[in-house]
Design a protein around this motif. Sequence first.
Motif, PDB file in Angstrom:
ATOM      1  N   LEU A  85       0.785  -1.188   0.084  1.00 25.16           N
ATOM      2  CA  LEU A  85      -0.035   0.111   0.176  1.00 25.16           C
ATOM      3  C   LEU A  85       0.919   1.269   0.037  1.00 25.16           C
ATOM      4  O   LEU A  85       0.836   2.071  -0.895  1.00 25.16           O
ATOM      5  N   HIS A  86       1.869   1.369   0.802  1.00 30.13           N
ATOM      6  CA  HIS A  86       2.537   2.533   0.889  1.00 30.13           C
ATOM      7  C   HIS A  86       3.663   2.725  -0.190  1.00 30.13           C
ATOM      8  O   HIS A  86       3.738   3.888  -0.634  1.00 30.13           O
ATOM      9  N   ILE A  87       4.139   1.625  -0.958  1.00 28.79           N
ATOM     10  CA  ILE A  87       4.842   1.900  -1.894  1.00 28.79           C
ATOM     11  C   ILE A  87       3.984   2.274  -3.306  1.00 28.79           C
ATOM     12  O   ILE A  87       4.144   3.006  -3.940  1.00 28.79           O
ATOM     13  N   PHE A  88       2.768   1.820  -3.177  1.00 26.27           N
ATOM     14  CA  PHE A  88       1.805   2.196  -4.527  1.00 26.27           C
ATOM     15  C   PHE A  88       1.312   3.723  -4.049  1.00 26.27           C
ATOM     16  O   PHE A  88       1.499   4.431  -4.962  1.00 26.27           O
ATOM     17  N   ILE A  89       1.410   4.170  -3.083  1.00 20.72           N
ATOM     18  CA  ILE A  89       1.161   5.641  -2.806  1.00 20.72           C
ATOM     19  C   ILE A  89       1.988   6.425  -2.945  1.00 20.72           C
ATOM     20  O   ILE A  89       2.025   7.532  -3.963  1.00 20.72           O
ATOM     21  N   LYS A  90       3.462   5.984  -2.683  1.00 22.00           N
ATOM     22  CA  LYS A  90       4.548   6.733  -3.239  1.00 22.00           C
ATOM     23  C   LYS A  90       4.749   6.845  -4.595  1.00 22.00           C
ATOM     24  O   LYS A  90       4.985   7.770  -5.310  1.00 22.00           O
ATOM     25  N   PHE A 133       2.619  14.951  -0.899  1.00 21.66           N
ATOM     26  CA  PHE A 133       1.496  14.929   0.113  1.00 21.66           C
ATOM     27  C   PHE A 133       0.845  16.087   0.111  1.00 21.66           C
ATOM     28  O   PHE A 133      -0.482  16.630   0.630  1.00 21.66           O
ATOM     29  N   SER A 134       1.721  17.440   0.287  1.00 21.07           N
ATOM     30  CA  SER A 134       1.055  18.800   0.490  1.00 21.07           C
ATOM     31  C   SER A 134       0.211  19.461  -0.625  1.00 21.07           C
ATOM     32  O   SER A 134      -0.362  20.341  -0.602  1.00 21.07           O
ATOM     33  N   LYS A 181      -5.935   7.970   7.569  1.00 20.41           N
ATOM     34  CA  LYS A 181      -5.744   8.875   8.728  1.00 20.41           C
ATOM     35  C   LYS A 181      -4.525   9.382   8.894  1.00 20.41           C
ATOM     36  O   LYS A 181      -4.562  10.691   9.330  1.00 20.41           O
ATOM     37  N   GLY A 182      -3.531   8.716   8.896  1.00 22.40           N
ATOM     38  CA  GLY A 182      -1.977   9.177   9.106  1.00 22.40           C
ATOM     39  C   GLY A 182      -1.783  10.279   7.910  1.00 22.40           C
ATOM     40  O   GLY A 182      -1.139  11.265   8.308  1.00 22.40           O
ATOM     41  N   ILE A 183      -2.346  10.159   6.801  1.00 24.31           N
ATOM     42  CA  ILE A 183      -2.115  11.270   5.859  1.00 24.31           C
ATOM     43  C   ILE A 183      -2.669  12.418   6.255  1.00 24.31           C
ATOM     44  O   ILE A 183      -2.350  13.546   5.864  1.00 24.31           O
ATOM     45  N   CYS A 184      -3.887  12.282   6.571  1.00 30.90           N
ATOM     46  CA  CYS A 184      -4.964  13.362   6.575  1.00 30.90           C
ATOM     47  C   CYS A 184      -4.240  14.196   7.774  1.00 30.90           C
ATOM     48  O   CYS A 184      -4.414  15.491   7.981  1.00 30.90           O
ATOM     49  N   PHE A 185      -4.018  13.483   8.975  1.00 32.37           N
ATOM     50  CA  PHE A 185      -3.423  14.151  10.226  1.00 32.37           C
ATOM     51  C   PHE A 185      -2.061  14.846   9.909  1.00 32.37           C
ATOM     52  O   PHE A 185      -1.885  16.152  10.034  1.00 32.37           O
ATOM     53  N   SER A 186      -1.252  14.146   8.926  1.00 35.23           N
ATOM     54  CA  SER A 186       0.055  14.800   8.738  1.00 35.23           C
ATOM     55  C   SER A 186      -0.034  16.002   7.834  1.00 35.23           C
ATOM     56  O   SER A 186       0.996  16.879   8.129  1.00 35.23           O
TER      57      SER A 186
END
Length: 227
Positions: free
Chosen positions: A41-46, A56-57, A82-87
């Motif tokens: 998942l995190h690899i695909f997001i990157k 992300f910004s 949620k982690g992305i939204c918080f960050s």
Amino acid sequence: MATLLHLETATTNCSVSISKNDEILVLKENNAANYSHSEQLHIFIKEALEEASLSFSDLDAVAVSKGPGSYTGLRIGVSAAKGICFSVDIPLISIPTLQSMANQVDVKPGELVIPVLDARRMEVYSCVFDNNDQEIRETRAEIIDEDSFSEFVTAQKVYVVGSGAEKIKGVLQHPNFIFDTTVIPSSKDMVKMAFKKFEAEQFEDVAYFEPYYLKDFVLQQKKKKTT
């Protein structure tokens, strides 16, 4: 212009996409036989962000498939969202998994679509939608028998789609049932729904949002050997 990240992890399909408004820019997904979300998942997001030349910004919101589906898969997807939204301090949008599946079917007036996800044994997660994408029966976890969905067979056609269709097509015998096992939840099918929610500011509380598990998680323990 709204830039949205979409995460789908409710089934074995690990799926990530990025959209501008309601048009998809990038899609990364892998529907492996086994769950691969924790690794991919995190690899695909990157990779998706890099392909779209974004960070992300640059995101305006994150949309996540809310379930029902795999307990572990949903937790991984929602935790990442949620982690992305918080960050980066952006809104969270939730998309009902079964509704995004129903949107993949071209349903004409007088027809219905029933997305079904495989649960255990003869149980499925299901919901019923009409041709206007209106939910006409709520989401349930149910054991399938020959009388299942019998109240809907007066429709001209009833499309039963998803991973649960394979094991129930031998049980539901009415000729109006049409089975399609190829429909799977994908982040690409979240795009238009997510953009509508973004425009309407239909956001979740990032701190308190939880996936729609529908059923409690049951840990299967191995039986001890007797001597």
